[in-house]
Design a protein around this motif. Structure first.
Motif, PDB file in Angstrom:
ATOM      1  N   ARG A  87       0.842  -1.195   0.000  1.00 20.97           N
ATOM      2  CA  ARG A  87       0.000   0.000   0.000  1.00 20.97           C
ATOM      3  C   ARG A  87       0.881   1.251   0.000  1.00 20.97           C
ATOM      4  O   ARG A  87       1.961   1.269   0.581  1.00 20.97           O
ATOM      5  N   ASP A  88       0.381   2.318  -0.601  1.00 19.95           N
ATOM      6  CA  ASP A  88       1.111   3.585  -0.621  1.00 19.95           C
ATOM      7  C   ASP A  88       1.415   4.056   0.798  1.00 19.95           C
ATOM      8  O   ASP A  88       2.472   4.612   1.067  1.00 19.95           O
ATOM      9  N   PHE A  89       0.473   3.830   1.713  1.00 23.55           N
ATOM     10  CA  PHE A  89       0.678   4.222   3.103  1.00 23.55           C
ATOM     11  C   PHE A  89       1.929   3.559   3.670  1.00 23.55           C
ATOM     12  O   PHE A  89       2.787   4.225   4.251  1.00 23.55           O
ATOM     13  N   CYS A  90       2.044   2.252   3.486  1.00 25.61           N
ATOM     14  CA  CYS A  90       3.206   1.530   4.010  1.00 25.61           C
ATOM     15  C   CYS A  90       4.485   1.965   3.312  1.00 25.61           C
ATOM     16  O   CYS A  90       5.522   2.153   3.946  1.00 25.61           O
ATOM     17  N   ARG A  91       4.410   2.124   2.019  1.00 25.31           N
ATOM     18  CA  ARG A  91       5.582   2.548   1.244  1.00 25.31           C
ATOM     19  C   ARG A  91       6.109   3.903   1.756  1.00 25.31           C
ATOM     20  O   ARG A  91       7.300   4.133   1.834  1.00 25.31           O
ATOM     21  N   ARG A  92       5.192   4.781   2.130  1.00 28.63           N
ATOM     22  CA  ARG A  92       5.560   6.107   2.612  1.00 28.63           C
ATOM     23  C   ARG A  92       6.266   6.050   3.978  1.00 28.63           C
ATOM     24  O   ARG A  92       7.163   6.845   4.248  1.00 28.63           O
ATOM     25  N   TYR A  93       5.876   5.100   4.838  1.00 30.74           N
ATOM     26  CA  TYR A  93       6.390   5.100   6.205  1.00 30.74           C
ATOM     27  C   TYR A  93       7.388   3.997   6.532  1.00 30.74           C
ATOM     28  O   TYR A  93       7.964   4.002   7.624  1.00 30.74           O
TER      29      TYR A  93
ATOM     30  N   LYS B 172      -7.300  -0.589   5.080  1.00 27.60           N
ATOM     31  CA  LYS B 172      -7.084  -0.321   6.500  1.00 27.60           C
ATOM     32  C   LYS B 172      -7.999  -1.204   7.333  1.00 27.60           C
ATOM     33  O   LYS B 172      -9.168  -1.373   7.019  1.00 27.60           O
ATOM     34  N   SER B 173      -7.436  -1.768   8.414  1.00 31.20           N
ATOM     35  CA  SER B 173      -8.226  -2.691   9.224  1.00 31.20           C
ATOM     36  C   SER B 173      -8.449  -2.207  10.648  1.00 31.20           C
ATOM     37  O   SER B 173      -9.060  -2.896  11.440  1.00 31.20           O
ATOM     38  N   GLY B 174      -7.948  -1.048  11.004  1.00 29.97           N
ATOM     39  CA  GLY B 174      -8.127  -0.517  12.348  1.00 29.97           C
ATOM     40  C   GLY B 174      -7.246   0.698  12.548  1.00 29.97           C
ATOM     41  O   GLY B 174      -6.577   1.153  11.619  1.00 29.97           O
ATOM     42  N   THR B 175      -7.215   1.226  13.776  1.00 32.20           N
ATOM     43  CA  THR B 175      -6.447   2.439  14.024  1.00 32.20           C
ATOM     44  C   THR B 175      -5.248   2.235  14.931  1.00 32.20           C
ATOM     45  O   THR B 175      -4.513   3.179  15.190  1.00 32.20           O
ATOM     46  N   ASP B 176      -5.028   1.038  15.440  1.00 27.16           N
ATOM     47  CA  ASP B 176      -3.882   0.790  16.311  1.00 27.16           C
ATOM     48  C   ASP B 176      -2.700   0.347  15.462  1.00 27.16           C
ATOM     49  O   ASP B 176      -2.700  -0.755  14.921  1.00 27.16           O
TER      50      ASP B 176
ATOM     51  N   PHE C  22       0.177  -0.721  16.151  1.00 27.67           N
ATOM     52  CA  PHE C  22       0.911  -1.878  16.640  1.00 27.67           C
ATOM     53  C   PHE C  22       0.110  -3.169  16.471  1.00 27.67           C
ATOM     54  O   PHE C  22       0.667  -4.252  16.540  1.00 27.67           O
ATOM     55  N   VAL C  23      -1.164  -3.048  16.224  1.00 32.46           N
ATOM     56  CA  VAL C  23      -2.012  -4.217  15.982  1.00 32.46           C
ATOM     57  C   VAL C  23      -2.311  -4.349  14.495  1.00 32.46           C
ATOM     58  O   VAL C  23      -2.151  -5.418  13.909  1.00 32.46           O
ATOM     59  N   ASN C  24      -2.736  -3.268  13.867  1.00 34.38           N
ATOM     60  CA  ASN C  24      -3.232  -3.330  12.497  1.00 34.38           C
ATOM     61  C   ASN C  24      -2.206  -3.011  11.422  1.00 34.38           C
ATOM     62  O   ASN C  24      -2.429  -3.310  10.259  1.00 34.38           O
ATOM     63  N   ARG C  25      -1.114  -2.362  11.790  1.00 32.29           N
ATOM     64  CA  ARG C  25      -0.073  -1.972  10.843  1.00 32.29           C
ATOM     65  C   ARG C  25      -0.691  -1.298   9.619  1.00 32.29           C
ATOM     66  O   ARG C  25      -1.442  -0.372   9.772  1.00 32.29           O
ATOM     67  N   GLY C  26      -0.402  -1.763   8.419  1.00 31.01           N
ATOM     68  CA  GLY C  26      -0.917  -1.110   7.222  1.00 31.01           C
ATOM     69  C   GLY C  26      -2.291  -1.587   6.795  1.00 31.01           C
ATOM     70  O   GLY C  26      -2.912  -1.012   5.920  1.00 31.01           O
ATOM     71  N   GLY C  27      -2.782  -2.659   7.393  1.00 31.83           N
ATOM     72  CA  GLY C  27      -4.090  -3.195   7.033  1.00 31.83           C
ATOM     73  C   GLY C  27      -4.031  -4.699   6.862  1.00 31.83           C
ATOM     74  O   GLY C  27      -3.068  -5.353   7.273  1.00 31.83           O
ATOM     75  N   TYR C  28      -5.057  -5.247   6.256  1.00 33.67           N
ATOM     76  CA  TYR C  28      -5.149  -6.693   6.063  1.00 33.67           C
ATOM     77  C   TYR C  28      -3.962  -7.205   5.257  1.00 33.67           C
ATOM     78  O   TYR C  28      -3.555  -6.584   4.281  1.00 33.67           O
ATOM     79  N   ARG C  29      -3.400  -8.302   5.690  1.00 33.95           N
ATOM     80  CA  ARG C  29      -2.260  -8.963   5.032  1.00 33.95           C
ATOM     81  C   ARG C  29      -1.000  -8.096   4.953  1.00 33.95           C
ATOM     82  O   ARG C  29      -0.115  -8.353   4.151  1.00 33.95           O
ATOM     83  N   CYS C  30      -0.914  -7.078   5.777  1.00 39.49           N
ATOM     84  CA  CYS C  30       0.270  -6.219   5.770  1.00 39.49           C
ATOM     85  C   CYS C  30       1.468  -7.017   6.270  1.00 39.49           C
ATOM     86  O   CYS C  30       1.388  -7.732   7.263  1.00 39.49           O
ATOM     87  N   ARG C  31       2.586  -6.905   5.572  1.00 38.17           N
ATOM     88  CA  ARG C  31       3.787  -7.642   5.947  1.00 38.17           C
ATOM     89  C   ARG C  31       4.807  -6.757   6.649  1.00 38.17           C
ATOM     90  O   ARG C  31       5.953  -7.127   6.800  1.00 38.17           O
TER      91      ARG C  31
END
Length: 121
Positions: free
Chosen positions: A50-56, A77-81, A83-92
């Motif tokens: 995801r662009d979000f993950c790529r950015r950070y 996006k799968s949540g707002t935490d 440390f739990v949700n990271r970038g979203g579903y299946r985020c590596r």
């Protein structure tokens, strides 16, 4: 599922997300226990990143900074935490503990240069 589809199609996602969620919570716990206040968002980029993950990715945050940034919205996006949700579903991607004292000035400069290079993409 509700639509009558085989749950096997979700098994990989559920297993991977569950393990990563545990890892994120445990990393936060370890940091608090050790008095570490910074976390680095790490992982590899693939075609579906995801662009979000790529950015950070590879950036360093305090817990508060991460929680503020993760309040935004993006596809998958799968949540707002963070440390739990990271970038979203299946985020590596995940957080690791980070302490400035662990690095020399040279490695800090290398990290800054790497982050600047990543922003170009």
């Amino acid at each position: 599922d509700i639509l009558g589809n085989n749950m096997r199609r979700y098994a990989g996602q559920i297993a991977q997300d569950s393990l990563m969620q545990f890892d994120g919570q445990f990393t936060l716990y370890k940091g608090k226990e050790a008095g570490i206040t910074k976390y680095q968002y790490v992982g590899t980029n693939i075609t579906t990143t995801r662009d979000f993950c790529r950015r950070y990715v590879n950036r360093v945050f305090t817990e508060e900074e991460a929680r503020e940034i993760w309040q935004g919205s993006w596809r998958g996006k799968s949540g707002t935490d963070p440390f739990v949700n990271r970038g979203g579903y299946r985020c590596r991607h995940s957080f690791i503990l980070y302490d400035d004292d662990w690095f020399t000035e040279e490695t800090k400069l290398q990290q800054i240069n790497y982050n600047l290079y990543q922003q170009d993409f």
